[in-house]
Scaffold this motif. Structure first.
Motif, PDB file in Angstrom:
ATOM      1  N   ALA A   1       3.163 -18.009 -29.534  1.00 57.61           N
ATOM      2  CA  ALA A   1       4.488 -17.966 -28.905  1.00 57.61           C
ATOM      3  C   ALA A   1       4.390 -17.056 -27.686  1.00 57.61           C
ATOM      4  CB  ALA A   1       5.524 -17.436 -29.891  1.00 57.61           C
ATOM      5  N   ALA A   2       5.483 -17.006 -26.977  1.00 53.71           N
ATOM      6  CA  ALA A   2       5.513 -16.109 -25.829  1.00 53.71           C
ATOM      7  C   ALA A   2       5.519 -14.660 -26.327  1.00 53.71           C
ATOM      8  CB  ALA A   2       6.761 -16.369 -25.001  1.00 53.71           C
ATOM      9  N   TYR A   3       4.868 -13.800 -25.587  1.00 52.18           N
ATOM     10  CA  TYR A   3       4.946 -12.364 -25.854  1.00 52.18           C
ATOM     11  C   TYR A   3       5.136 -11.693 -24.505  1.00 52.18           C
ATOM     12  CZ  TYR A   3       3.608  -7.659 -27.410  1.00 52.18           C
ATOM     13  OH  TYR A   3       3.579  -6.305 -27.674  1.00 52.18           O
ATOM     14  N   ARG A   4       6.366 -11.262 -24.289  1.00 50.08           N
ATOM     15  CA  ARG A   4       6.749 -10.637 -23.017  1.00 50.08           C
ATOM     16  C   ARG A   4       6.201 -11.444 -21.831  1.00 50.08           C
ATOM     17  NH1 ARG A   4       8.794  -4.700 -24.120  1.00 50.08           N
ATOM     18  NH2 ARG A   4      10.218  -4.629 -22.362  1.00 50.08           N
ATOM     19  N   ALA A   5       5.497 -10.934 -20.895  1.00 50.34           N
ATOM     20  CA  ALA A   5       4.957 -11.765 -19.802  1.00 50.34           C
ATOM     21  C   ALA A   5       3.800 -12.564 -20.372  1.00 50.34           C
ATOM     22  CB  ALA A   5       4.490 -10.873 -18.668  1.00 50.34           C
ATOM     23  N   PRO A   6       4.065 -13.754 -20.934  1.00 45.87           N
ATOM     24  CA  PRO A   6       3.012 -14.398 -21.737  1.00 45.87           C
ATOM     25  C   PRO A   6       1.793 -14.767 -20.903  1.00 45.87           C
ATOM     26  CG  PRO A   6       4.890 -15.887 -21.439  1.00 45.87           C
ATOM     27  CD  PRO A   6       5.303 -14.557 -20.896  1.00 45.87           C
ATOM     28  N   CYS A   7       0.632 -14.426 -21.416  1.00 44.84           N
ATOM     29  CA  CYS A   7      -0.665 -14.735 -20.807  1.00 44.84           C
ATOM     30  C   CYS A   7      -0.956 -13.925 -19.544  1.00 44.84           C
ATOM     31  CB  CYS A   7      -0.791 -16.234 -20.503  1.00 44.84           C
ATOM     32  SG  CYS A   7      -0.787 -17.236 -22.002  1.00 44.84           S
ATOM     33  N   VAL A   8      -0.036 -13.069 -19.145  1.00 41.38           N
ATOM     34  CA  VAL A   8      -0.260 -12.264 -17.945  1.00 41.38           C
ATOM     35  C   VAL A   8      -1.211 -11.086 -18.210  1.00 41.38           C
ATOM     36  CG1 VAL A   8       0.866 -10.775 -16.225  1.00 41.38           C
ATOM     37  CG2 VAL A   8       1.905 -12.980 -16.864  1.00 41.38           C
ATOM     38  N   PRO A   9      -1.017 -10.299 -19.281  1.00 44.14           N
ATOM     39  CA  PRO A   9      -1.857  -9.096 -19.457  1.00 44.14           C
ATOM     40  C   PRO A   9      -3.350  -9.442 -19.516  1.00 44.14           C
ATOM     41  CG  PRO A   9       0.017  -9.044 -20.966  1.00 44.14           C
ATOM     42  CD  PRO A   9       0.003 -10.409 -20.342  1.00 44.14           C
ATOM     43  N   GLN A  10      -3.657 -10.563 -20.158  1.00 41.78           N
ATOM     44  CA  GLN A  10      -5.055 -10.962 -20.290  1.00 41.78           C
ATOM     45  C   GLN A  10      -5.675 -11.226 -18.916  1.00 41.78           C
ATOM     46  OE1 GLN A  10      -2.322 -12.317 -21.825  1.00 41.78           O
ATOM     47  NE2 GLN A  10      -2.836 -13.161 -23.844  1.00 41.78           N
TER      48      GLN A  10
END
Lengths: 763, 763
Positions: free
Chosen positions: A372-381
């Motif tokens: 699922a989305a987690y805050r800014a999804p896929c951005v931190p990685q």
């Protein structure tokens, strides 16, 4: 601290720090959450979950459970009419919800450990639990695919028989890669050939859960008239409505979702798990049915963010400019397609002005819960990879880490990673504020107590803001207060944030605007609260409604004064004649005098925004202190510098900045899914899934930078997601600064640090 | 049976008989009424009531009750800040609510038996009850004034020291007559002198209670933020809000009244009794407090209709026309001023075209509960007098009772009793329909079984309809259904009645419109449901909202087609281009295609009507059968003929006609307040307060006549009140027809009939 590019002093309400309208109810325990909902005749639902990460379901026998006294209903995946039929597609934008009904209740295959297989409703919770044990499921265990590498291996078992992969536009059968897309601009290969330095870096980021305190809960009542009422902890009542209707194969308008408060979501409560099951059980039981997950269910069977492998290659010229960049983004989707890899691609290089880029994105199916989305999804990685590489470049070249970023920073007109040109944005302003910050200007003492080693890292991130639909209704009371109906679930004070915009527009005090969140049957469509969209989109709908209210009130004032409506002006809460200075009345005064001018005054506003403006940038500074004996890392100072466009309620913005940073720090250092080889989670409790607490972290300092969003009348930008973007990279860079080793796998836990230190010693 | 003057076949939805939107919830017990409201920490409130009908309150000592374990709050009248200060005046129109806070909790004087004096909140109901006994009240009993004659006697005790009577415009101190007004038109004295026959008739009508099954209930939560939330069975949420705020001396916007279903009101639940007390107790207890009346409280301490004495004098010329009429209307207000005598005056002669009239109205204070509205308040009493006199005239002159009424009937342009000229109205059409009815054309067998005597009576009545404020919001869903928010409490199916008007306007099915009644914080001001106003006023607001929705949708269609909005036509649910026949889309189709045209579509409508159009007329035919041995009267056939303007939902109209007639028959024959000389009610239970049940009455036949209201787009008139107008007179006339005796006092119970028969024998 707020650094306003555009002085907010021109506002009366915006920029102040009022008490939230829902504050008293929440601190006194009066606020009603999903699990507080209770009604006569309500019974308990519970769910049988797969003990296998991957297994064929050969048979589900419900008969013994159904025959048990006290059991009122038993259902399996076959009761969902959409299972086995064409899946609906409601993905896109921020309403990125699980559109796979097999994820609600499995049919022929259990795709992850904890996957729901059947459900019961019973007179009490214990009876329901016992009844679950009477459901006989015959499984044929299959090899579980638990990593990206295993999923894309040539001999990988194919997890979803009916998946047709989209690989660069080609249909591909027999793959676990649901999607592979490429974004290419300029000529990266040629550009890399001219770079004076090319750094390549691959990071591996583990799964992390949003860690909301309130577990998922849903209560459903299937009425005698076939209409369904649902109370569920959710970020989007309309999403629950639409998905429940779709999964049950009925009209949306037969489902009414009632508002309850939400005990944390962070993206994870945009997904729908329980409502369709509770509805089915209610239909068969003829009673309202409540289902509450326990924390193991939450961790194992709802959507954390999937694991990711991100490889970047960044080239620079001698004059300190990035001339080429390439990224390979592989994200786990979990059991069914739909990671947010596109958002990762949108962010990966967007902090910088790079002419030549190539980005490959992969959405990969594995035997884990659907991401699922987690805050800014896929951005931190993605940011972890890029900002590690940038750090490495600066270290290799001896360049100042802020000046390098400033020289390369995206600005108005720069192309975003995924193509569009930026409007006015604030990365430069954020970087300058970082350079000027007390934290950055205070030299770090490199040795701490007991010989602990210190380091400082920084990282920038970009996050787009979502647009979408929002609806608002305003209703003026005769005492001059205004009822504000809005469809947005309030995750983080948005009632106040939207009310403040209405108050500003109408020249009222914030306490004069009374926000109410009604049910889905009582307000126009409003997209899920997520994508940092509410302050902007719902705020804009509210602003439009306020403008419409003012127009109507001008007509009323004109009637009272016997002049034409266009002769009435409105400014600062005051209506006045453009010609006769004697004619003037405040909004409150006018509200009291509306009798005889045509009844109560209401107005509505609605928007459907393509996006949320240019998005936001944040730069974080992390100081860490590491015990080389144990590998334990403490964050000793941490500052978040972030563009907020205009900070409507600075305290709320600071709270987002601090909360997002804390989540990112937890993910960087401690949080992880410890899965055994069967896909079972060894640490499925909040005791063992180690999120940072207040005692683990320093007070997180904040600097709000204000570069107004040109697409919003008050300049609002979304602020909720971006602060989770930089921490992985900032911490990683700080660890490198302290120890000279670069960790590329999260969490950067003591064992990994000790291992890396040992490795270096060996080398 | 419906006699349409204006064929309803031109409507698709109006005139059909769909299932009510709230029907399933109500028949399955899912609907939430006031007493169903429950919340964590809720405690019980109870009220100490005066045992005296009239007494000075010398002292109220709350200390022992306050000290009792389990007691959380104790309040008296002194806790109401408005007591002893200037009373607010919110009377007028249909929001005729008790504006006297001393009626909520007495201070220096108990004005009637059952008058609330103090209240407690305690952990459970029994503790509250015991605590009440610990409250010490020192009373000085005063002589109780229990009748109009006693109240207006020269030596009457003055009940309210601070009452300043308005006697024909003069201020008068030291009186129990709160108001005496006179309406005079033409020269009645001169006209009477030329009449060929003058009949005078005085009737005495006793108190009657509305007899709603659900007792009054209120739950209040005084929040930590000083905001008050109230759940209360009421006809008007905004009335509860405004009065609670006024009595507590706080801003209206601090009070939010939540919607709950109402278990019958009939006018009596427009008044406010419990919410301010529950709020005070909640403030002091720090807990939600619920108060539920028992049936004795309801009968003794809420507002029945007061007793009345009405004297009329009617003169006719030889050619069968009424040339003069005079009335003297004395109505009990109960403990505080405010009977609906003005409505009595508006109705008393309005059935007929009379050039010369004089009407004196009196509002008289007595030591009885403060009178509240009861259906067409004060109308049945006036009609009883007028229609008895008309009957007497026809008998004396040998004139046909329908032809006489037809010859004199009010029509467009006729002056109403109180002055204004009628627009298009339907009395003639109703009388013709009466004449043509099966009932009237079927001769009565004058002797029934066992020698019982039969008679037939008819009577006409007029009732005005109220206007006032209503607010509606419509919100279009993408599936083409429409959410309808309306502020009107649904007493009798108004959700469906308003939804049907929206459906008609939009070309939708009634099931496509989903009515929701939100709380007072979520919709514009909407006046109390009463005065037969909702189908008309809220219906009109809904119609306006639908028109506004259509206008917005035309703009959206225009965007889609790339044409100008004014080129888009709408008819029968279909949008089409005025020029290009290829361009056409249904409302549902358009709803699904709104993406990209500017977000969700909502619209609001609001009205503030001076009145409800011309009002309505009804004529009733009653056949009675009387046992001369016992005096028992049975109604053996009964027909209600009534103008409905346009019957939106004929079944609902018929239900109103039948219900109103049944209430009027009960009042005529059985219902009464048996008060002892101390003002205590000897029959304060539904067992002893004898309302007719289904077994007491024949099936009441109905003939709906449709003479559209020119002030409403669908021609709606209010239908709820008028059917209680004629029964007293129709039954009285039927008894006269059967026995040759004219009863002038209600109830016309067996004892009175035997007494009258004995009296005649003596004569």
């Amino acid at each position: 601290m707020t650094i306003a590019q555009d002085p907010t002093s021109r506002y009366a309400v915006i920029g102040t720090r009022p008490i939230r309208h829902d504050g008293y109810d929440k601190v006194t325990g009066r606020a009603e959450y999903g699990a507080d909902v209770s009604m006569p005749g309500m019974v308990w639902g519970d769910i049988l979950r797969s003990p296998h990460a991957h297994a064929r379901i050969l048979k589900v026998d419900l008969s013994k459970a159904a025959a048990m006294p006290g059991v009122l209903a038993v259902v399996s995946g076959l009761d969902l009419p959409r299972n086995g039929r064409r899946e609906i597609d409601v993905r896109g934008g921020v309403t990125h919800l699980p559109d796979v009904s097999a994820n609600i209740l499995a049919t022929h295959k259990a795709m992850y450990r904890g996957h729901a297989v059947a459900a019961v409703a019973a007179v009490d919770r214990e009876t329901a639990r016992v009844a679950l044990a009477l459901i006989e499921v015959e499984y044929e265990p299959l090899p579980a695919v638990l990593s990206i590498d295993d999923a894309i291996a040539a001999d990988a078992p194919i997890l979803l028989d009916d998946l047709i992969g989209d690989h660069l536009g080609e249909d591909v059968w027999g793959t676990n890669i649901a999607r592979h897309f490429r974004l290419e601009f300029g000529d990266p290969d040629a550009a890399f050939a001219t770079s004076s330095l090319v750094v390549e870096r691959e990071v591996e980021v583990g799964m992390a859960h949003q860690g909301y305190i309130e577990p998922h809960v849903a209560t459903a009542l299937w009425g005698e008239d076939g209409r369904i009422t649902i109370w569920s902890s959710t970020q989007g009542m309309f999403g629950v409505r639409d998905h429940t209707a779709a999964f049950l194969g009925i009209d949306e308008s037969r489902v009414r979702v009632m508002p309850v408060e939400i005990g944390g979501g962070f993206g994870g409560k945009g997904a729908v798990y329980l409502p369709p099951i509770a509805a089915l059980l209610s239909r068969d039981a003829g009673r309202p049915v409540r289902i509450v997950m326990d924390m193991r269910n939450v961790l194992e069977a709802t959507g954390p963010t999937g694991a990711a492998k991100v490889r970047v290659k960044v080239g620079v010229t001698d004059d300190g400019l990035i001339n080429a960049a390439q990224a390979d983004l592989k994200y786990e989707a979990g059991a069914y397609p739909g990671s947010w890899v596109g958002v990762g691609a949108r962010s990966v290089f967007s902090c910088y002005n790079v002419a030549n880029t190539r980005i490959d994105g992969y959405d990969i199916v594995v035997n884990k819960p659907r991401a699922a989305a987690y805050r800014a999804p896929c951005v931190p990685q993605a940011v972890f990879a890029t900002e590690s590489a940038v750090d490495e470049i600066c270290e290799a070249k001896g360049w100042d880490k802020i000046e390098f970023r400033l020289a390369n920073a995206s600005r108005e007109g720069t192309r975003r990673s995924d193509g569009p040109r930026f409007p006015r944005i604030g990365h430069e302003e954020v970087l300058r504020a970082t350079r000027d910050s007390d934290h950055w200007r205070t030299p770090l003492e490199r040795i701490g107590p007991d010989g602990r080693l210190r380091g400082r890292g920084i990282a920038s991130a970009y996050c787009g803001n979502a647009g979408g639909k929002s609806s608002v209704v305003l209703s003026l009371n005769t005492d001059g207060t205004v009822a504000l109906l809005e469809g947005s679930a309030d995750l983080s004070g948005s009632r106040a944030i939207v009310a403040m915009q209405v108050a500003e527009a109408l020249g009222l005090g914030v306490e004069d605007v009374r926000p109410v969140i009604p049910d889905t049957g009582s307000i126009g469509y409003t997209a899920t609260t997520g994508g940092s969209r509410v302050a902007n989109a719902t705020g804009l709908a509210a602003y439009q409604a306020a403008e419409s209210l003012i127009a109507k009130l001008k007509e009323r004032a004109a009637i009272g004064w016997g002049i034409a409506p266009e002769e009435v002006a409105f400014k600062g809460g005051q209506f006045s004649s453009r010609t006769d200075p004697e004619l003037s009345v405040g909004l409150k005064g006018l509200a009291a005098r509306l009798d005889g001018t045509g009844g109560p005054v209401m107005a509505s506003g609605s928007v459907d925004l393509p996006d949320g403006g240019g998005g936001v940038f944040g730069t974080h500074i992390a100081d860490v202190e590491i015990d080389p004996e144990t590998g334990k890392t403490d964050v000793v100072r941490y500052t978040v510098i972030q563009d907020a466009g205009t900070a409507i309620q600075p305290q709320a913005v600071e709270g987002q900045m601090q909360g997002g940073a804390a989540q990112g720090i937890g993910w960087a250092l401690n949080e992880e899914y410890v899965l055994n080889e069967d896909g079972a989670m060894a640490n499925a409790s909040f005791l063992d899934y180690r999120m940072p607490t207040a005692t683990d972290l320093p007070f997180i300092e904040t600097v709000i930078v204000e570069v107004p969003n040109p697409a919003h009348p008050f300049g609002v930008r979304g602020v909720g997601e971006i602060p989770i973007g930089p921490p992985l990279a900032a911490i990683g860079n700080a660890i490198h600064d302290a120890l000279g080793i670069r960790l590329t796998t999260t969490p950067m836990k003591p064992g990994r640090i000790l291992e890396a230190l040992a490795q270096r010693t060996v080398e």
